[in-house]
Design an enzyme around this catalytic site. Structure first.
Site, PDB file in Angstrom:
ATOM      1  N   ARG A  65       0.776  -1.103  -0.057  1.00 28.97           N
ATOM      2  CA  ARG A  65       0.053   0.138   0.009  1.00 28.97           C
ATOM      3  C   ARG A  65       0.832   1.234  -0.122  1.00 28.97           C
ATOM      4  NH1 ARG A  65      -2.710  -3.621   2.940  1.00 28.97           N
ATOM      5  NH2 ARG A  65      -1.508  -2.757   4.789  1.00 28.97           N
ATOM      6  N   GLU A 102       2.769  -5.678  13.380  1.00 24.29           N
ATOM      7  CA  GLU A 102       1.551  -5.823  14.486  1.00 24.29           C
ATOM      8  C   GLU A 102       0.947  -6.998  14.473  1.00 24.29           C
ATOM      9  OE1 GLU A 102      -1.722  -3.127  13.453  1.00 24.29           O
ATOM     10  OE2 GLU A 102      -2.567  -3.130  15.536  1.00 24.29           O
TER      11      GLU A 102
HETATM   12  P1  AMP Z   1       4.286  -1.899  11.324  1.00 27.86           P
HETATM   13  O1  AMP Z   1       5.493  -2.500  10.829  1.00 27.86           O
HETATM   14  O2  AMP Z   1       3.715  -2.527  12.642  1.00 27.86           O
HETATM   15  O3  AMP Z   1       4.490  -0.325  11.841  1.00 27.86           O
HETATM   16  O4  AMP Z   1       2.908  -1.984  10.670  1.00 27.86           O
HETATM   17  C1  AMP Z   1       2.814  -1.208   9.346  1.00 27.86           C
HETATM   18  C2  AMP Z   1       2.532  -2.029   8.222  1.00 27.86           C
HETATM   19  O5  AMP Z   1       1.457  -2.905   8.435  1.00 27.86           O
HETATM   20  C3  AMP Z   1       2.121  -0.925   7.316  1.00 27.86           C
HETATM   21  O6  AMP Z   1       2.453  -1.095   5.943  1.00 27.86           O
HETATM   22  C4  AMP Z   1       0.456  -1.092   7.150  1.00 27.86           C
HETATM   23  O7  AMP Z   1      -0.032  -1.349   5.957  1.00 27.86           O
HETATM   24  C5  AMP Z   1       0.299  -2.540   7.911  1.00 27.86           C
HETATM   25  N1  AMP Z   1      -0.636  -2.331   9.070  1.00 27.86           N
HETATM   26  C6  AMP Z   1      -0.316  -2.743  10.232  1.00 27.86           C
HETATM   27  N2  AMP Z   1      -1.287  -2.348  11.203  1.00 27.86           N
HETATM   28  C7  AMP Z   1      -2.436  -1.913  10.346  1.00 27.86           C
HETATM   29  C8  AMP Z   1      -3.754  -1.527  10.547  1.00 27.86           C
HETATM   30  N3  AMP Z   1      -4.269  -1.557  11.812  1.00 27.86           N
HETATM   31  N4  AMP Z   1      -4.421  -1.113   9.681  1.00 27.86           N
HETATM   32  C9  AMP Z   1      -3.947  -1.122   8.435  1.00 27.86           C
HETATM   33  N5  AMP Z   1      -2.540  -1.409   7.934  1.00 27.86           N
HETATM   34  C10 AMP Z   1      -1.949  -1.769   9.142  1.00 27.86           C
END
Ligand code: AMP
Length: 177
Positions: A65, A102
């Protein structure tokens, strides 16, 4: 049509999807934002506008995305575009970095010749959650000698503490939850 403040308008376009991709995650769906011509323009203008005064050679977008925002931002800033991808997608020699999401684990890869030492890099993703993806991407860029001059996300999920983990004063979020 925009009949309210840009911030409220953008928020109204983001769809919350509970329990996706797994129970307990409230997924912030940006497809409902980018399909709206005003919303898409507003969010790209916001990111590009925040970095207009910083020299940027290359915008790095994070699969998948992140690409949707990184590409138009790169065009706006007159910069090149470099993808950071999931394992096995990039055809030439890569450098890799593992990180925790996450929801789950992942590895990100960058072409070893995608950035030359000293190039100024803006890193773009859709959502900052725990910060793992951005942290890994910044490490990949730095490993090639790139200088990260900015980090931009459409949505920051502040309650997950990604900003503190990254420790970057230049982190810009269009919307914070
Ligand atoms: P992080 O590495 O934990 O910061 O996760 C970021 C990536 O996971 C991003 O590229 C987002 O596209 C996706 N992502 C994680 N949590 C969410 C969420 N609650 N809603 C949408 N996308 C998320």
């Amino acid at each position: 049509m925009i009949d309210e403040a840009p911030d409220a308008y953008l928020r109204s376009l983001i769809r919350d999807v509970p329990d996706f991709p797994q129970p307990g995650i409230l997924f912030k769906d940006i497809t409902t934002l980018i399909r709206d011509r005003e919303g898409f323009r507003l969010v790209i203008d916001a990111i590009a506008g925040a970095h207009r005064d910083v020299a940027v050679d290359v915008v790095v977008g994070i699969e998948s995305r992140g690409f949707m925002f990184a590409a138009p931002v790169a065009l706006h800033l007159g910069a090149g575009l470099v993808p950071v991808r999931k394992p096995g997608k990039l055809p030439a020699r890569v450098i890799s970095r593992a990180y925790t999401l996450e929801y789950g684990e992942n590895v990100l890869e960058l072409h070893a010749d995608a950035i030359t030492p000293g190039q100024r890099v803006l890193v773009v993703d859709d959502v900052l959650a725990t910060g793992g993806s951005l942290e890994a991407t910044i490490a990949l860029v730095s490993a090639l000698g790139g200088v990260v001059t900015g980090v931009a996300v459409v949505i920051e999920l502040a309650f997950l503490g990604g900003r503190a983990r990254l420790g970057r004063p230049d982190l810009h979020a269009v919307l914070t939850y």
